[in-house]
Motif scaffolding. Structure first.
Motif, PDB file in Angstrom:
ATOM      1  N   GLY A 230     -20.809 110.299  39.064  1.00  0.00           N
ATOM      2  CA  GLY A 230     -19.544 110.797  39.586  1.00  0.00           C
ATOM      3  C   GLY A 230     -18.670 111.379  38.489  1.00  0.00           C
ATOM      4  O   GLY A 230     -18.000 112.399  38.692  1.00  0.00           O
ATOM      5  N   ALA A 231     -18.671 110.738  37.322  1.00  0.00           N
ATOM      6  CA  ALA A 231     -17.874 111.244  36.199  1.00  0.00           C
ATOM      7  C   ALA A 231     -18.355 112.619  35.760  1.00  0.00           C
ATOM      8  O   ALA A 231     -17.545 113.507  35.462  1.00  0.00           O
ATOM      9  CB  ALA A 231     -17.942 110.262  35.035  1.00  0.00           C
ATOM     10  N   LEU A 232     -19.668 112.807  35.711  1.00  0.00           N
ATOM     11  CA  LEU A 232     -20.201 114.116  35.334  1.00  0.00           C
ATOM     12  C   LEU A 232     -19.862 115.155  36.398  1.00  0.00           C
ATOM     13  O   LEU A 232     -19.455 116.283  36.074  1.00  0.00           O
ATOM     14  CB  LEU A 232     -21.704 114.037  35.123  1.00  0.00           C
ATOM     15  N   GLY A 239     -14.051 121.880  34.829  1.00  0.00           N
ATOM     16  CA  GLY A 239     -14.143 122.838  33.741  1.00  0.00           C
ATOM     17  C   GLY A 239     -14.953 122.433  32.534  1.00  0.00           C
ATOM     18  O   GLY A 239     -14.834 123.072  31.481  1.00  0.00           O
ATOM     19  N   LEU A 240     -15.811 121.425  32.627  1.00  0.00           N
ATOM     20  CA  LEU A 240     -16.643 121.039  31.487  1.00  0.00           C
ATOM     21  C   LEU A 240     -17.495 122.227  31.044  1.00  0.00           C
ATOM     22  O   LEU A 240     -18.234 122.805  31.845  1.00  0.00           O
ATOM     23  CB  LEU A 240     -17.551 119.867  31.882  1.00  0.00           C
ATOM     24  N   THR A 425     -11.747 107.999  33.777  1.00  0.00           N
ATOM     25  CA  THR A 425     -11.732 107.791  32.333  1.00  0.00           C
ATOM     26  C   THR A 425     -12.936 108.436  31.673  1.00  0.00           C
ATOM     27  O   THR A 425     -12.806 109.162  30.668  1.00  0.00           O
ATOM     28  CB  THR A 425     -11.708 106.288  32.005  1.00  0.00           C
ATOM     29  N   ILE A 426     -14.118 108.213  32.224  1.00  0.00           N
ATOM     30  CA  ILE A 426     -15.332 108.757  31.622  1.00  0.00           C
ATOM     31  C   ILE A 426     -15.353 110.282  31.740  1.00  0.00           C
ATOM     32  O   ILE A 426     -15.771 110.987  30.813  1.00  0.00           O
ATOM     33  CB  ILE A 426     -16.576 108.108  32.257  1.00  0.00           C
ATOM     34  N   SER A 427     -14.881 110.795  32.857  1.00  0.00           N
ATOM     35  CA  SER A 427     -14.788 112.246  33.005  1.00  0.00           C
ATOM     36  C   SER A 427     -13.878 112.845  31.952  1.00  0.00           C
ATOM     37  O   SER A 427     -14.195 113.881  31.332  1.00  0.00           O
ATOM     38  CB  SER A 427     -14.280 112.592  34.413  1.00  0.00           C
ATOM     39  N   ARG A 428     -12.735 112.211  31.695  1.00  0.00           N
ATOM     40  CA  ARG A 428     -11.827 112.700  30.673  1.00  0.00           C
ATOM     41  C   ARG A 428     -12.445 112.613  29.277  1.00  0.00           C
ATOM     42  O   ARG A 428     -12.200 113.481  28.417  1.00  0.00           O
ATOM     43  CB  ARG A 428     -10.521 111.906  30.716  1.00  0.00           C
TER      44      ARG A 428
END
Length: 433
Positions: A230-232, A239-240, A425-428
């Protein structure tokens, strides 16, 4: 014209009959009001409680009305309002299209991850978990996504002995899913981060079998995999633009004549030998493979997430996740980003000497201590076991023991089931290197 029930925020002293200061929300015939206080952290909890209360009143469509609804307040409401089985809808109060899109992406991804964890184990097993993750990430990453599945005895051929050992007793074969997100257009672009997720789709405990009441919610033991996937997905949508890989270590921990036993010794790809003293300490056995794969990529940032220990939940409760790292810079960055996103995260002890806290006279290490819960410091000792397999002696590595990932029953803040705590948090972390 919208038929959604309006929800207002107010800092004024309420002038309504029957209002109690402890009430999260005052629902009226035409709209509801949440009365704010001076402490913003408490306001966010109150707003989340209000969402739970309104869901409990079978109000299935709301409109967050007024200018006081900033993004964090809206998200706090959504966390409480979106129940386990309901299809509630929210009209966001954001005044620009980008803010609305951001909130909707966050909601859609969170609902997807929660649903993945909440599905029963006859629906989610290693192959179906991998299929659902591939489908989701391909939908958001499109041609930038490339996937590989290493399944069954192929794991042994490639040296991933931990996943194979844990999952070999099930008729559903264990597997490692590798997802490569590369938006650079360059095949040789360096991998900037690797996410590793524990994907134990059902955990009986193996021969260290759990009690019936301890086993009933063990469909949630793949919440680490759902969290990092989900974080990815969220990072891609927001915008990664760097290459990131995802590794899910998937197995069912069951019992038959092929199951691994107490006293068995596993030899890992890096040559380390591990004596099994508890077959219910299986998550660290599969993550060890994922961390070794991550090390092979050379990525400077490695993050794993797992429902790894009950000891972490004892330490921080089920509203926090626990963080372990020997890299102070990365740990402080994670704590700061968790605070910004209002995801409760607490750092617990981890030192290099924790690698030796599960000694074995027969192997380089044991996978636990032969005591209930792994003995004192069980969460740190589990992290110490993983530190044996983290590249660069743990530099650039963050381990999330996601104690707050799942609630067996509803409470005043959360519905029953998965919470998806940690995704933001992990996405950030992926987008702020």
């Amino acid at each position: 014209m919208s038929t959604a029930y309006p929800i207002h925020l107010s800092s004024a002293k309420p002038a309504v009959n029957g209002w109690k200061a402890s009430a999260a929300v005052y629902p009226g015939d035409q709209s509801a009001t949440i009365y704010l206080e001076a402490d913003e952290a408490e306001n966010l909890r109150k707003i989340q409680r209000a969402g739970r209360q309104l869901d409990g009143l079978s109000i299935h469509s709301v409109a967050l009305s007024g200018s006081d609804w900033d993004q964090e307040r809206q998200w706090a409401f959504a966390r409480g309002y979106m129940d386990t089985l309901s299809k509630n809808t929210i009209d966001w109060a954001a005044h620009d299209a980008a803010a609305v899109e951001h909130l909707q992406q966050l909601l859609d991804t969170t609902v997807w991850a929660r649903e993945l964890v909440n599905l029963p184990p006859n629906a989610i097993y290693p192959e179906s978990l991998a299929e659902r993750v591939i489908e989701k990430l391909t939908a958001v990453g499109q041609n930038n996504i490339h996937c590989r599945v290493i399944k069954g005895d192929e794991l042994l051929k490639e040296g991933w002995t931990g996943i194979h050992t844990v999952g070999r007793a099930s008729i559903k074969p264990p597997l490692m899913l590798i997802v490569d997100y590369n938006p650079t257009g360059q095949a040789d672009a360096p991998t900037q981060a690797v996410l590793v997720g524990k994907g134990i789709t059902f955990d009986s405990g193996g021969y260290s079998i759990k009690s019936s009441e301890g086993m009933v919610s063990m469909k949630c033991d793949m919440a680490g995999a759902a969290t990092v996937a989900g974080a990815l997905a969220l990072a891609i949508q927001q915008g990664l633009n760097e290459r990131v890989q995802l590794v899910l270590c998937c197995a069912e921990n069951l019992i038959d004549g092929h199951a691994y036993k107490l006293g068995d010794i596993i030899t890992y790809k890096n040559g380390m030998t591990v004596e099994i003293v508890n077959t219910d300490a299986e998550g660290r056995l599969v993550l060890a493979d994922g961390l070794q794969y991550a090390g092979e990529t050379g990525a400077p940032l490695i993050i794993d997430a797992a429902t790894l220990t009950g000891a972490a939940q004892v330490a921080v409760g089920n509203e926090y996740n626990a963080l372990f790292s020997v890299d102070d810079q990365q740990a402080n960055r994670a704590l700061a980003l968790a605070a910004e996103t209002n995801e409760l995260l607490w750092r617990l002890p981890l030192q290099q000497w924790h690698k030796k806290n599960c000694p074995s006279p027969f192997a380089d290490t044991a996978n636990s201590r032969p005591q209930k819960g792994g003995g004192t410091g069980g969460a740190s000792n589990a992290a110490g076991f993983l530190l044996n397999f983290a590249p660069r002696n743990g530099e650039g590595w963050l381990h999330f023991d996601i104690a707050g990932a799942y609630h067996a029953s509803a409470n005043g803040l959360n519905p029953a089931g998965a919470t998806a705590l940690g995704i933001r948090t992990i996405s950030r972390l992926l987008r702020s290197q």
